[in-house]
Design an enzyme around this catalytic site. Structure first.
Site, mmCIF file in Angstrom:
data_model
loop_
_atom_site.group_PDB
_atom_site.id
_atom_site.type_symbol
_atom_site.label_atom_id
_atom_site.label_comp_id
_atom_site.label_asym_id
_atom_site.label_seq_id
_atom_site.Cartn_x
_atom_site.Cartn_y
_atom_site.Cartn_z
ATOM 1 N N GLY A 57 86.689 104.532 20.431
ATOM 2 C CA GLY A 57 85.973 105.469 19.574
ATOM 3 C C GLY A 57 84.720 104.902 18.943
ATOM 4 O O GLY A 57 84.004 105.605 18.235
ATOM 5 N N HIS A 58 84.412 103.637 19.175
ATOM 6 C CA HIS A 58 83.274 102.981 18.498
ATOM 7 C C HIS A 58 82.468 102.171 19.499
ATOM 8 O O HIS A 58 82.548 100.951 19.491
ATOM 9 C CB HIS A 58 83.793 102.072 17.391
ATOM 10 C CG HIS A 58 82.770 101.708 16.368
ATOM 11 N ND1 HIS A 58 81.946 100.617 16.483
ATOM 12 C CD2 HIS A 58 82.448 102.290 15.197
ATOM 13 C CE1 HIS A 58 81.172 100.529 15.418
ATOM 14 N NE2 HIS A 58 81.456 101.530 14.623
ATOM 15 N N PHE A 59 81.711 102.606 20.260
ATOM 16 C CA PHE A 59 81.414 103.979 20.651
ATOM 17 C C PHE A 59 81.698 104.076 22.140
ATOM 18 O O PHE A 59 81.360 103.144 22.861
ATOM 19 C CB PHE A 59 79.956 104.307 20.355
ATOM 20 C CG PHE A 59 79.616 104.152 18.888
ATOM 21 C CD1 PHE A 59 79.949 105.148 17.978
ATOM 22 C CD2 PHE A 59 78.993 103.008 18.413
ATOM 23 C CE1 PHE A 59 79.622 105.020 16.630
ATOM 24 C CE2 PHE A 59 78.679 102.872 17.065
ATOM 25 C CZ PHE A 59 78.993 103.867 16.171
ATOM 26 N N VAL A 64 80.552 98.957 20.517
ATOM 27 C CA VAL A 64 80.050 98.006 19.524
ATOM 28 C C VAL A 64 81.216 97.646 18.613
ATOM 29 O O VAL A 64 81.924 98.534 18.131
ATOM 30 C CB VAL A 64 78.901 98.626 18.691
ATOM 31 C CG1 VAL A 64 78.478 97.695 17.570
ATOM 32 C CG2 VAL A 64 77.715 98.978 19.574
#
Length: 156
Positions: A57-59, A64
């Site tokens: 989810g990041h990203f 990252v």
């Protein structure tokens, strides 16, 4: 030491890191500690891989490492040397107290080998303060001042 000679540098493989820290997957963020200078400083290693759950989810299109996890890796490296060198009280828990002057200079991405440099700035009783830097490929990617409290109390 009294004679002014520093003790030999220590290092901790993952098994010894696991003996010191209570953290486990997916929240253990130190793979190895390659250098410990007493309770003065240490260099931890975090091998960043795309398999880590936060990258979903990041990203998703450009993974990252979240800055808070970089700070947590700093805290875990500092916590390991606190516990390693405070054996007389046998601390059962290390509480993260403060984060000051955190700066993020460059993204940390899968494939990076992040070195976490921590240096003790101050110690008063069981409160420790550290200057920390995260370094990838020789360049500083993040820095912060952190403090922690070692406690011999069992968590509730």
């Amino acid at each position: 030491m009294a004679d002014g000679v520093s003790p030999a540098m220590e290092s901790l493989d993952i098994l010894n890191v696991l003996r010191l820290l209570p953290h486990r997957y997916p929240f253990l963020l130190v793979d190895r500690i390659v250098e410990i200078d007493g309770d003065n400083s240490a260099i931890g290693i975090k091998n960043v891989t795309v398999n880590e759950p936060h990258f979903m989810g990041h990203f998703p299109e450009r993974p990252v490492m979240p800055g808070v996890l970089i700070i947590e890796a700093m805290a875990q490296t500092a916590g390991a040397i606190c516990i390693q060198h405070a054996k007389q009280i046998k601390p059962s828990v290390v509480y993260f107290l403060t984060i000051e002057n955190a700066k993020f200079r460059k993204p940390v991405v899968p494939g990076d080998r992040m070195e976490i440099h921590v240096k003790k700035v101050k110690q008063r009783g069981m409160i420790w303060k550290f200057a920390c830097e995260a370094i990838v490929d020789g360049g500083k990617v993040a820095e912060a001042m952190i403090s922690a409290l070692l406690s011999a109390e069992e968590p509730e």
